[in-house]
Write an enzyme that holds these catalytic residues in place. Structure first.
Site, PDB file in Angstrom:
ATOM      1  N   SER A 142      -9.893  59.044 -11.123  1.00 47.97           N
ATOM      2  CA  SER A 142     -11.152  58.915 -10.569  1.00 47.97           C
ATOM      3  C   SER A 142     -11.065  59.051  -9.078  1.00 47.97           C
ATOM      4  CB  SER A 142     -12.103  57.776 -10.916  1.00 47.97           C
ATOM      5  OG  SER A 142     -13.176  57.763 -10.486  1.00 47.97           O
ATOM      6  N   TYR A 156     -12.711  48.949 -12.441  1.00 51.92           N
ATOM      7  CA  TYR A 156     -12.504  50.417 -13.037  1.00 51.92           C
ATOM      8  C   TYR A 156     -11.703  50.965 -11.903  1.00 51.92           C
ATOM      9  CZ  TYR A 156     -14.143  55.321 -13.635  1.00 51.92           C
ATOM     10  OH  TYR A 156     -13.827  56.536 -13.980  1.00 51.92           O
TER      11      TYR A 156
END
Ligand code: NDP
Length: 247
Positions: A142, A156
């Protein structure tokens, strides 16, 4: 026939990747965690388009289930040559000062440990040192790994940073064994994941701050993943493509 495993392929980026891999001629193992009906609809869509696919349930954070998943792949009359580590989770937006150990462990169990173990099992099957034919692994990281996701989910983001380091280290370990390992760092893509963070409209909120002026579509990420997995990327390993509209 060649077999491709896409983890978390019941929806979102994984779904688009499974559909595209099937179009390229792979038999696709459509892994899912809980949403069986969604996974079966991906399989039906692939079959409607003349491709081959099957759904296989496994929580990749659970090693026993993950091992059963790979045993299921071993039963196929097809060789595993592509692994897309796409399954990933995040939780409600919050600050680091509000995080619990249980939540951090849950995020890392799926995004990091699950990805590591899928890589381990894939290398055992693909590696020429294990009698395999080689293959390609693509880790779906990501942009958060670079940006940090401050005020949203730093846990995350950090798990995605760990995935990027895995991409680098594993690519060096298996470069001589016929396996390429690369990554894609998507930015803000229209999927249901943002609802898990408590903000379903997150992509539209940030769209004007993205250099390309919009959020991304799942198909745009699938193109990068499938290209890295393909022979067109035969001299590329240890690389990570940013697919984040310029962020
Ligand atoms: P979604 O939330 O839309 O879908 C998640 C998928 O992962 C589902 O198929 C889900 O299965 C599966 N999954 C979740 N946990 C597990 C588990 N423990 N074991 C097996 N499968 C699991 O996600 P996206 O498509 O948005 O994201 C896909 C990947 O892309 C993730 O790694 C995410 O971090 C990354 N990413 C996404 C971005 C975005 O903007 N959407 C941006 C940057 C990266 P089920 O349906 O059964 O629950």
């Amino acid at each position: 026939m060649e077999l491709a495993l896409v983890t978390g392929a019941s929806r979102g980026i994984g779904r688009a990747t499974a559909l595209l891999l099937a179009k390229k001629g792979y038999r696709v193992a459509v892994n899912y965690h809980q949403r069986e009906a969604d996974a079966l609809s991906v399989v039906a869509e692939i079959q409607r388009q003349g491709g081959e696919a099957f759904a296989v349930q496994a929580n990749i954070a659970n090693e026993a289930q993950l091992m059963t998943l790979f045993q299921r792949l071993d039963a196929e009359d097809a060789t595993l040559t592509v692994l897309v580590n796409n399954a990933g989770i995040l939780f409600q937006q919050c600050r680091v000062e509000e995080l619990t150990a249980a939540r951090i462990q849950q995020v890392f169990a799926t995004n990091v440990t699950g990805t590591f173990l899928c890589c381990r099992e894939a290398v055992k099957r693909m590696g020429t040192h294990h009698g395999g034919k080689g293959g390609a692994i693509v880790n779906v990281s990501s942009a958060a790994a670079r940006l940090g996701a401050a005020g949203e989910y730093v846990d995350y983001a950090a798990s995605k940073g760990a995935m990027d380091t895995l991409t680098e280290g594993l690519s060096l370990e298996v470069a001589q064994q016929g396996i390429r390992v690369n990554g894609v760092r998507p930015g803000f893509i229209y999927t249901e994941m943002h609802a898990d963070g408590g903000e379903p409209g997150r992509v539209d909120r940030v769209a004007s701050a993205i250099p390309l002026g919009r959020g991304g579509q799942t198909e745009e990420i699938a193109e990068a993943i499938v290209w890295l997995a393909s022979e067109a990327a035969s001299y590329i390993t240890g690389s990570i493509i940013d697919a984040a509209g310029g962020r």
